[in-house]
Design an enzyme around this catalytic site. Structure first.
Site, PDB file in Angstrom:
ATOM      1  N   SER A 127      10.848  -3.955  -5.766  1.00  0.00           N
ATOM      2  CA  SER A 127      11.806  -2.895  -6.082  1.00  0.00           C
ATOM      3  C   SER A 127      13.159  -3.196  -5.462  1.00  0.00           C
ATOM      4  CB  SER A 127      11.257  -1.588  -5.507  1.00  0.00           C
ATOM      5  OG  SER A 127      12.274  -0.626  -5.428  1.00  0.00           O
ATOM      6  N   TYR A 152       7.038   3.422   2.273  1.00  0.00           N
ATOM      7  CA  TYR A 152       6.894   2.884   0.916  1.00  0.00           C
ATOM      8  C   TYR A 152       7.742   1.616   0.764  1.00  0.00           C
ATOM      9  CZ  TYR A 152       8.279   2.131  -3.901  1.00  0.00           C
ATOM     10  OH  TYR A 152       8.592   1.532  -5.091  1.00  0.00           O
ATOM     11  N   LYS A 156       6.803  -2.601   0.185  1.00  0.00           N
ATOM     12  CA  LYS A 156       7.348  -3.543  -0.819  1.00  0.00           C
ATOM     13  C   LYS A 156       7.831  -4.818  -0.127  1.00  0.00           C
ATOM     14  CE  LYS A 156       6.674  -1.320  -4.646  1.00  0.00           C
ATOM     15  NZ  LYS A 156       5.531  -1.755  -5.449  1.00  0.00           N
TER      16      LYS A 156
END
Ligand code: UDP
Length: 344
Positions: A127, A152, A156
């Site tokens: 992302s 989160y 990634k």
């Protein structure tokens, strides 16, 4: 013989669109999902769009190492695309251990199972969040990553590093591509698959379409005092079908031996910054309706402006975003109406 791609989290928003494009490009697909954050609506939609009533579905959790190993041992898998992960930023702040455990464990199990099976091509869905608040825009793949601002985002970054290290140590058994998505929005033009958020949507476009259909009273635009032309944040909204096609390019690049390095990274965006207000105005215009919205305070953690320089993906993978914001927003609205008809 057809090449087979395993799509973990293949019944979700991005996974279902990717599955359609892979099937239409002539790949065989095994969809694996634990349905922790989706139902079977999109999987059924994929079958309808592609006519593949027999499309294989494995209900499993990749946190189960033995199940992951079995899957790789029992099937000839030429590439795996790993989507299966939790993705809500706010929830990750409240439940960090749940996020680290799920997102890291499942990916580690995929990699271990792939290694045990003799190796594999691995595509990881990363992302633009890894760039944080960038010092310069647009961002290229060489733009430095910033420390993550949520668990989160950290998962990634950690999964990117895990894949890089695993590829390096694998003596050619593993190859990897990291795709860094900007803001995926929209739905398939058939309106048979799309985004299906549980509860109140965190993301802008589902909130817009739910407000337009009457599920939500009013859209809050978070902040109109940013240092941008109209005061609202700038993002790179990428059509979900365009994004899905980038996966087909990346998979064929790996399978056909076209990679220049064993682990590569590509930005997947349009290169076109769009403000929140511009997006709302475009939605109203293309769909011929008025949206109830108000300006609200900034949302904690939002970056002011980020968009991609997609040159590398354009030139190296031969991939380019093709659909206009208007086409994408019309598809998002058609999907919301389809959900309304289904009573969802
Ligand atoms: N946004 C907004 N209202 C909402 C949801 C999002 O104004 O109800 C804004 C948000 O502040 C950001 C942009 O829309 O500027 C995109 O947010 P989203 O959560 O969709 O994606 P992000 O860029 O945060 O990953």
């Amino acid at each position: 013989m057809k090449k087979t791609v395993l799509v973990s989290g293949g019944a979700g928003f991005i996974g279902s669109h990717v599955t359609v494009e892979l099937l239409q490009a002539g790949y065989e697909v095994i969809v694996a999902d634990n349905f922790s954050n989706c139902d079977t609506t999109c999987f059924e939609g994929v079958k309808k769009i592609t006519g593949r009533v027999d499309l294989p579905l494995v209900k499993m959790d990749f946190c189960d190492a033995a199940a992951a190993e079995r899957l790789f041992a029992e099937n000839r898998i030429d590439a795996v695309i790993h989507f299966a992960a939790f993705k809500a930023v706010g929830e990750s702040v409240a439940k960090p251990l749940m996020y680290y455990k799920n997102n890291l464990q499942s990916f580690l199990n995929v990699l271990e199972a792939a290694e045990k099976a003799g190796g594999c091509n691995v595509l990881f869905s990363s992302s633009a969040t890894v760039y944080g608040e960038p010092d310069t825009v647009p961002v290229t793949e060489k733009t430095p990553r910033k420390p993550a601002t949520s668990p989160y985002g950290n998962t990634k970054q950690m999964c990117e590093d895990i894949l890089r290290d695993a590829v390096k140590a694998s003596e050619g058994r593993l190859k990897g591509i990291l795709l860094r998505y900007f803001n995926p929005i929209g739905a398939h033009p058939s309106a048979l698959i799309g985004e299906l958020p549980r509860g109140v949507p965190n993301n802008l476009v589902p909130f817009i379409t739910q407000t337009a259909i009457g599920k939500r009273e009013c859209l809050s635009i978070f902040g109109n005092d940013y240092p941008t032309p109209d005061g609202t944040c700038l993002r790179d909204y990428i059509d979900i079908v365009d994004l899905a096609k980038a996966h087909v390019c990346a998979v064929s690049r790996m399978i056909d031996g076209k990679m220049k390095e064993d682990c590569e990274v590509f930005n997947i965006g349009t290169g076109r910054p769009v403000s929140v207000l511009e997006l709302v105005n475009a939605f109203e215009k293309v769909n011929g309706l008025k949206l109830n919205y108000k300006f609200a305070p900034r949302r904690a953690g939002d970056v002011t402006a980020i968009w991609a320089d997609p040159t590398l993906a354009n030139e190296e993978m031969g991939w380019k975003a093709e659909r206009s914001v208007e086409q994408t927003l019309a598809a998002a609205w058609a999907w919301e109406r389809h959900l309304h008809e289904l009573g969802l």
